[in-house]
Scaffold this active site. Structure first.
Site, short mmCIF file in Angstrom:
data_model
loop_
_atom_site.label_atom_id
_atom_site.label_comp_id
_atom_site.label_asym_id
_atom_site.label_seq_id
_atom_site.Cartn_x
_atom_site.Cartn_y
_atom_site.Cartn_z
N GLU A 233 29.99 55.85 28.93
CA GLU A 233 30.26 56.68 30.11
C GLU A 233 29.11 57.61 30.49
O GLU A 233 28.57 58.34 29.65
CB GLU A 233 31.52 57.53 29.85
CG GLU A 233 31.94 58.36 31.05
CD GLU A 233 33.28 59.07 30.84
OE1 GLU A 233 33.71 59.80 31.74
OE2 GLU A 233 33.89 58.88 29.76
N LYS A 249 38.50 56.51 32.93
CA LYS A 249 39.88 56.75 32.50
C LYS A 249 40.60 55.42 32.59
O LYS A 249 40.70 54.82 33.66
CB LYS A 249 40.58 57.80 33.37
CG LYS A 249 40.31 59.21 32.92
CD LYS A 249 41.08 59.54 31.67
CE LYS A 249 40.50 60.75 30.95
NZ LYS A 249 39.51 60.42 29.96
#
Length: 435
Positions: A233, A249
């Site tokens: 990420e 997410k």
């Protein structure tokens, strides 16, 4: 002013191993590896800057525990140079009126950066080295590169700071806060740890990276502090006047075959719970970026797209904005810190509850590692899927967590944590007794 020397590299895939070998000779080194030398699927737009970026050996160091963003600004303005290092999660205490009183095994400063003697930028077979050294010294620096043989890693017995039962009970309590309207979503993390451990961090990172193969992998050594990170990420990147943030997410494990992969991707694509998690964090990031953005410039370029990594499928959103050139990079970092994907919504109340429910100080975990250029551009990952190690205290820490919403199933959340941390357990030869 740094000189820039360009070299052709015969085997660029060897460079990470060569720099890890070099790590044993220096006190400060940062290796940021995009893993582009490994065959992998498509990734979101603007995900990769270089195949590998590294800062090697220190010319100057910044380690601070107060007025951190101001000190970072002053340090950069004074030197106008490359900086490599980290921002810890607990900088939240300087962004808001918060404290961190939980157990701190790693004991890292709030913020730490170093100015490297050598900056390495690899693209394809071309290696650029930015340095104040003469070219012949630079050539000698490269000539001394070597790769050590892989080292067998001893099994490490990790302990859980929360038992599975306590974890499940806490998720129930967090959901009661959501029902009351205190928060909509909260990222709750737990710690696996080990004490009195003698670790070979370079060998551990090499195996972790081979195992997970992520685009924001990083190895950071700041004297006695090590971060071995297999992050998928990006937190935030600045290039000129453009900012880009790409929160993750939504997670599913990889299937044992293509058909199972397709089914798991389809499940994630249609998951109301994961989509709602992602959209809540997207709104939070849009709000954070709007603090410094030029009017009307905040855009969601890609929403809830699913991408496949070596060990997991992830749901990623890309949000961009434009900033005025007068806004200093330290103000931008402060305005968005900590990242929404590791806090929750609303952000302040989520961070207060994180401190209440978690029982370890996150520190570098769920902070960010990366670099800042002489012009004030930067790129930082999210410190997840990471092993932290303090060589002076011999303490090892692995944090892992996930977003809790009203639709969260306690047992599924626990199992998702184990999916995320599995590559680390495999490297440390640890098997969790789930009884």
């Amino acid at each position: 002013m740094r000189q820039v020397y360009t070299f052709q590299i015969n085997k660029p895939s060897d460079l990470r191993g060569q720099l890890l070998s070099k790590s044993k000779e220096v006190d400060y080194i940062s290796i940021l590896d995009s893993n582009t030398q490994t065959t992998r699927p498509n990734l979101p737009a603007d995900y990769i800057n270089y195949d590998l970026i590294a800062g090697v050996d220190e010319l100057d160091i910044l380690e601070v525990n107060k007025n951190s963003f101001i000190q970072l600004k002053n340090f950069h303005q004074k030197n106008q140079d490359w900086l490599f290092g980290y921002l810890s999660y607990d900088l939240k205490n300087e962004v808001e009126k918060l404290t961190s009183k939980n157990h701190d095994g790693i004991k890292a400063p709030l913020l730490s950066f170093f100015i490297p003697k050598y900056v390495l930028l690899l693209k394809g077979n071309v290696l650029e080295i930015h340095t104040y050294e003469l070219k012949e010294n630079c050539e000698q620096f490269i000539a001394n590169f070597k790769v050590t043989n892989e080292v067998k890693i001893s099994s490490i017995l990790l302990q859980q700071r929360d038992t599975q039962e306590k974890y499940l009970q806490k998720i129930e309590k967090i959901k009661k806060h959501i029902q009351r309207g205190d928060i909509y979503e909260m990222n709750y993390c737990q710690e696996f740890f080990a004490e009195n451990i003698n670790l070979n961090p370079e060998a551990v990172f090499q195996q972790l990276n081979n195992n997970a193969t992520t685009p924001f992998a990083s190895f950071l050594k700041l004297n006695n502090l090590y971060a071995m990170c297999a992050s998928p990420e990006r937190f935030i990147k600045k290039l000129g006047n453009k900012l880009i943030s790409q929160p993750i997410k939504g997670t599913r494990k990889r299937g044992v075959n293509i058909n199972e992969d397709i089914a798991l991707i389809e499940e994630l694509v249609k998951s109301e719970k994961d989509i709602s998690e992602n959209i809540m964090i997207t709104d939070l990031v849009r709000n954070d970026l709007s603090i410094t953005a030029s009017k009307g410039s905040v855009k969601v370029d890609e929403l809830c797209e699913v991408y496949t990594f070596e060990k997991v499928h992830q749901m990623i959103t890309t949000i961009t904005s434009e900033v005025d050139s007068k806004v200093h990079f330290s103000e931008i970092l402060k305005s968005v810190f900590p990242m929404g994907s590791m806090t929750g919504a609303p952000k302040l109340r989520a961070m207060e509850l994180i401190e209440e429910f978690e029982n370890f100080k996150r520190g570098v975990f769920s902070g960010a590692t990366g670099y800042i250029t002489p012009k004030g551009d930067f790129d930082f990952n999210v410190v997840i899927r990471t092993i932290l190690y303090n060589a002076s205290t011999k303490y090892l820490s692995v944090g892992v967590g996930g977003a809790i919403t009203i639709k969260s199933d306690e047992q599924e959340e626990y199992e998702e944590c184990l999916v995320k941390v599995k590559p680390i357990f495999e490297v440390l030869n640890f098997q969790l007794d789930e009884k």
